[in-house]
Design a protein around this motif. Structure first.
Motif, short mmCIF file in Angstrom:
data_model
loop_
_atom_site.label_atom_id
_atom_site.label_comp_id
_atom_site.label_asym_id
_atom_site.label_seq_id
_atom_site.Cartn_x
_atom_site.Cartn_y
_atom_site.Cartn_z
N TYR A 519 0.87 -1.19 0.00
CA TYR A 519 0.00 0.00 0.00
C TYR A 519 0.90 1.22 0.00
O TYR A 519 2.12 1.11 0.10
N ARG A 554 -13.22 1.91 5.81
CA ARG A 554 -14.32 0.99 6.08
C ARG A 554 -15.25 1.56 7.16
O ARG A 554 -14.81 1.85 8.26
N GLN A 580 -4.66 1.66 5.70
CA GLN A 580 -3.23 1.35 5.64
C GLN A 580 -3.04 -0.15 5.81
O GLN A 580 -2.30 -0.61 6.67
N ASP A 581 -3.75 -0.89 5.01
CA ASP A 581 -3.68 -2.34 5.09
C ASP A 581 -3.61 -2.88 3.66
O ASP A 581 -4.03 -2.20 2.72
N TYR B 33 -6.46 -12.68 6.90
CA TYR B 33 -5.24 -12.03 7.39
C TYR B 33 -4.11 -13.04 7.38
O TYR B 33 -3.72 -13.56 8.42
N ILE B 35 -1.11 -12.59 7.05
CA ILE B 35 -0.17 -12.07 8.05
C ILE B 35 -1.06 -11.57 9.19
O ILE B 35 -1.80 -10.61 9.03
N LEU B 37 -2.88 -9.94 12.47
CA LEU B 37 -2.79 -8.65 13.15
C LEU B 37 -2.22 -8.91 14.54
O LEU B 37 -2.59 -9.90 15.18
N PRO B 51 3.45 -2.77 10.53
CA PRO B 51 2.97 -1.39 10.44
C PRO B 51 1.44 -1.32 10.41
O PRO B 51 0.79 -2.09 9.69
N HIS B 52 0.88 -0.44 11.20
CA HIS B 52 -0.55 -0.13 11.21
C HIS B 52 -1.44 -1.24 11.78
O HIS B 52 -2.65 -1.20 11.60
N LYS B 55 -4.14 0.21 14.13
CA LYS B 55 -5.16 0.91 13.34
C LYS B 55 -6.12 -0.11 12.72
O LYS B 55 -7.33 0.08 12.71
N ASN B 56 -5.56 -1.20 12.20
CA ASN B 56 -6.40 -2.19 11.54
C ASN B 56 -7.21 -3.03 12.53
O ASN B 56 -8.33 -3.45 12.22
N LEU B 59 -10.07 -0.74 13.34
CA LEU B 59 -11.01 -0.68 12.23
C LEU B 59 -11.95 -1.88 12.25
O LEU B 59 -13.14 -1.76 12.01
#
Lengths: 654, 194
Positions: A519, A554, A580-581, B33, B35, B37, B51-52, B55-56, B59
């Motif tokens: 990304y 989302r 960012q995924d 996923y 990979i 989380l 990274p992130h 955040k994920n 989400l």
């Protein structure tokens, strides 16, 4: 005895071809014994497993570049290059429109022919793919970290940009030639005055060693022949570039007859290291030109188009030692250089034999100074001086040759519709296999480098007729995968392609995979209208322009309710994907917009223009099934009459 | 220097590993996923493993009404002070060399560790049960109560489409080694005294 065997071989081959329709269903396929795996096993890549090779197959008249896996023949992506693509908003969104700009204005289509992978030390390095636009001459660069087109350079003084876009062994240059000679300079003149007035430009485009960027360094202004194909020298012949010519008759009408009269045409051998010396010594003329240079920046996610106004020209007649002509029978099409750089194969498409020139012989002939003559001040070497060998009667209509790195060459024959394997040095034919049908190019991964990966070859066919389920008068073209590890080639797979699979470039997947981005980091986004958080989302009016700074994540847009837009406004949706995924793109489309959807990758900003023509409340929505709440990802814009005084307002979740 | 003193001092220094390495890791696995989380818990920070990741995770968790993982919690101020003080104390105790003090330090550290775990459990419980009443998706248990999404304190657990893993990391091992050293130093010191 060999000859007799060869003849019998041809006889048997033609018999097999004649009868194969009848017995192919019932006769068991010849196999190499019980232990030999079946073709199906060889091409089977289990679910979740990866292919061993990438194949970048040009889309021909589709204008795009497709990405296949080998040996499975699975299509992964169609990279838009020269043609607008509404799926990815290529040439529709504000960011990429400049990519298709030319000196003729916006050209939304082209004919993409010869992809070539950048090289380091004569080996494919998997950094960039270059590909030519044949119709409105351009060269594009595709960055293999994003699999996106990031640069397009128009080629001036050129037409039918066919002998392009081939890369030298350290990616010093990508080279382009012109298939159609044109008046130089372009002017209003009688076509009948072709001879002597039309010129063929060979363009040397310098590559930036870091980012692969293109800069037209110089053009060699050649006689008005048709420069059909090209390939760089390598190893000992590094520093030379070879171009085939046809129509050395310089005919301007009914070429199929008038350009096929000469017994021999030429392969032009260009010493580009010498050209560099002449440039350094100032032996060039700078002439006015007008050509577009379009660059897409990965950080601004935006392209710019700049018109270039000059080009440096070298005249070969005034630059001794720059170009030599190698007589080659008969309208040679492809010119291919073997991995060692010694053999230069001239695929004389109307010739019964395949001509192989020797680089060593060529250098000796040049040294001897004993020439057969000259054409427009360019020395013509003697055919027998440069000849390295002849493959006798290998087939009909040879077009292209690639190499397996084990001393074998594979030549395609368009008319006899076959691939012929032969041995470099002994010139003997080892095997021949039919193609279905009318093969053009063949590709072995790394097959035009110092280090081919001689496991598979794909033949690219122009005609398929009955090979697949019929789809009306227009049927697919195809690629055919051969296992070339054995003495005999084995046809493994037959897969349909997009457009015309004109040529391809292949590379082991491991050389590309690790560099493929997942990304775009949001913090690196330098787009002029990027919105990096929902709190920054806003709508701004500037006269009749309305700029919507929108975000998507989302599963909503911010803002998703907008009022105060009026009929006649130019509404720009600048949409940033905040995800960012890996693999979480979002799309957006607006009812009635005269552009395409946007398909926006995580961290990216794209813009589309909407010009509302009707009063009402109009919805927009996410076009890429992004999440469990994808159907909820939508919003409304209220469009008021032109004279309304409703203020701009926007909101989310109120 | 007596071996017991050395062990005690080493043990007290060892717990400083918590400033460098994560204490705990929570990993979430699901088919889409490949990979997973994952989040590392340091004594002063929640950190992305890739990274992130946080955040994920946020989400994803907002669908069931879970709160965002906070940038910071009060514990991130308290824990480093506690560990620093305990380390200094342990080194001092080591130099003093009284084996009964070694045991006292061990017991204190143990109590603090248990308190820390309990505090972590409380946070986890709140994180997994204090759900937004307007959550997009609401799940109930078989008995009709609202389903919680608390990750396990230790071990692995299925939560809807995810498999959650919660295991100590290198920082916790440094803590355990430090505590073990102080505990053993008590016995060694006791023996040496006789």
């Amino acid at each position: 005895m060999k000859k007799i065997n060869g003849l019998i071989g041809v006889l048997i081959a033609s018999l097999v071809m004649l009868t194969s329709c009848n017995n192919s269903e019932t006769t068991p396929k010849k196999s190499g014994g019980a232990l030999k795996s079946s073709a199906a096993e060889k091409v089977y890549v289990a679910p979740g497993e990866h292919d061993e090779f990438y194949a970048f197959v040009s889309g021909g008249f589709s204008g795009q570049l497709s990405v296949y896996g080998l040996p499975s023949g699975r299509l992964f992506k169609v990279i838009p290059v020269f043609s607008q693509d509404p799926e990815k908003a290529w040439g529709y969104n504000e960011e990429t429109k400049p990519m298709l700009n030319t000196s003729h204005g916006f050209v939304p289509w082209d004919d993409a022919h010869h992809p070539d992978i950048s090289q380091t030390n004569g080996e494919v390095d998997g950094r960039f793919v270059y590909i030519n636009a044949n119709n409105t001459p351009r060269i594009a660069k595709i960055d293999l970290s994003t699999f996106e087109t990031t640069e397009i350079l128009e080629v001036p003084n050129s037409a039918g940009n066919h002998s392009s876009s081939f890369v030298t062994e350290n990616s010093e240059y990508v080279v382009a030639g012109t298939r159609f000679s044109v008046p130089f300079p372009q002017r209003d003149m009688s076509i009948k005055d072709y001879k002597g007035n039309f010129k063929g430009a060979l363009s040397f485009i310098k590559l930036d060693q870091e980012d692969g960027g293109m800069d037209l360094s110089f053009q060699i202004m050649m006689p008005g022949f048709n420069y059909d194909l090209a390939h760089p020298g390598r190893g000992n012949s590094h520093g030379w570039f070879f171009f085939t010519t046809y129509n050395t008759e310089e005919a301007n009408s009914l070429l199929e007859v008038n350009a096929s009269q000469n017994d021999k045409d030429f392969i032009a051998a260009v010493n580009w290291k010498k050209a560099e010396e002449y440039i350094k010594a100032g032996k060039f003329k700078t002439v006015p030109a007008n050509y577009a240079h379009n660059v897409y920046d990965e950080h601004t996610h935006t392209a710019t188009s700049t018109m270039k106004k000059e080009v440096r020209i070298l005249d070969p007649a005034e630059c001794p030692g720059l170009v030599y002509f190698l007589p080659t029978p008969k309208s040679p099409h492809g010119v291919d250089v073997d991995p060692s750089g010694e053999y230069i194969i001239g695929n004389g498409k109307l010739s019964a034999n395949l001509t192989v020139h020797s680089f060593t012989n060529m250098m000796k002939a040049i040294e001897s100074g004993n020439f057969a003559g000259e054409a427009y001040g360019i020395p013509i070497l003697k055919f027998e001086d440069v000849l390295g060998g002849v493959v006798e009667q290998p087939g009909l209509g040879p077009l292209h040759t690639e190499f397996d790195g084990k001393g074998n060459a594979y030549t395609t024959f368009f008319i006899s519709s076959e691939v012929v394997k032969w041995k470099l040095g002994t010139w003997e034919v080892i095997d021949r296999k039919p193609t279905y049908y009318s093969v053009g190019h063949i590709m072995i991964p790394g097959g035009n480098s110092r280090k081919p990966f001689g496991k598979y070859a794909i033949a690219m066919n122009k005609i398929t007729k009955d090979r697949y389920l019929p789809t009306g008068p227009e049927v697919t073209q195809s690629a055919q995968l051969y296992d070339i590890t054995g003495e005999k080639m084995e046809l493994l797979l037959d897969f349909p392609t997009i457009g015309e699979p004109h040529y391809a470039a292949g590379i082991p997947a491991d050389l590309v995979k690790p560099r493929s981005k997942k990304y775009f980091p949001l913090e690196e986004n330098k787009h002029k209208y990027a919105t990096k958080s929902e709190s920054e989302a806003k709508v701004v009016r500037d006269g009749n322009e309305v700029h919507i700074y929108m975000t998507m994540i989302r599963s909503h847009f911010a803002p998703d309710n907008i009022e105060g837009v009026k009929v006649g406004d130019k509404v720009y949706f600048h949409v940033t994907n905040l995800e960012q995924d890996y693999d979480v793109p979002h799309g957006i489309s607006m009812i009635g917009a005269n552009t395409s959807e946007l398909l926006i990758m995580p961290g990216q900003t794209e813009t589309f223009l909407w010009e509302p023509k009707q009063v009402g409340v109009w919805p927009f929505y996410c076009t890429d099934f992004c999440s469990a709440l994808h159907q909820e990802m939508s919003g409304y814009v209220r469009v008021s009459p032109k004279d309304s005084n409703i203020d701009l307002s926007w909101s989310l979740g109120e | 220097m007596k071996i017991s003193k050395l062990m005690m001092i080493l043990g007290a220094i060892s717990i400083l590993g918590l400033f460098v390495f994560p204490l705990w890791r929570i990993t979430l696995e699901a088919p889409q996923y490949p990979i997973p989380l994952a989040m590392d818990i340091y004594i002063n920070d929640f950190a992305d493993v890739h990274p992130h990741d946080i955040k994920n995770i946020n989400l994803m968790n907002h669908y069931v009404g879970m709160q965002y993982i906070p940038e910071s919690i009060p514990e991130f101020t308290i824990f480093p002070i506690v560990i620093a003080v305990m380390s200094v104390l342990g080194i001092a105790v080591g130099f003093i060399g009284k084996h009964k003090l070694f045991l006292a330090w061990f017991i204190l550290m143990l109590l603090l560790a248990i308190a820390g775990m309990y505090d972590f459990y409380l946070w986890e419980h709140d994180y997994g049960h204090n759900l937004d009443p307007n959550a997009i998706m609401k799940f109930t248990n078989k008995d009709g109560s609202v389903m919680g999404f608390q990750p396990p304190l230790f071990g692995s657990k299925d939560i809807l489409n995810f498999k959650a893993h919660s295991y100590p990391q290198l920082g916790a091992i440094f803590l355990a080694i430090g505590m073990a050293l102080s505990f053993i130093s008590f016995f060694v010191g006791k023996k040496q005294q006789k």
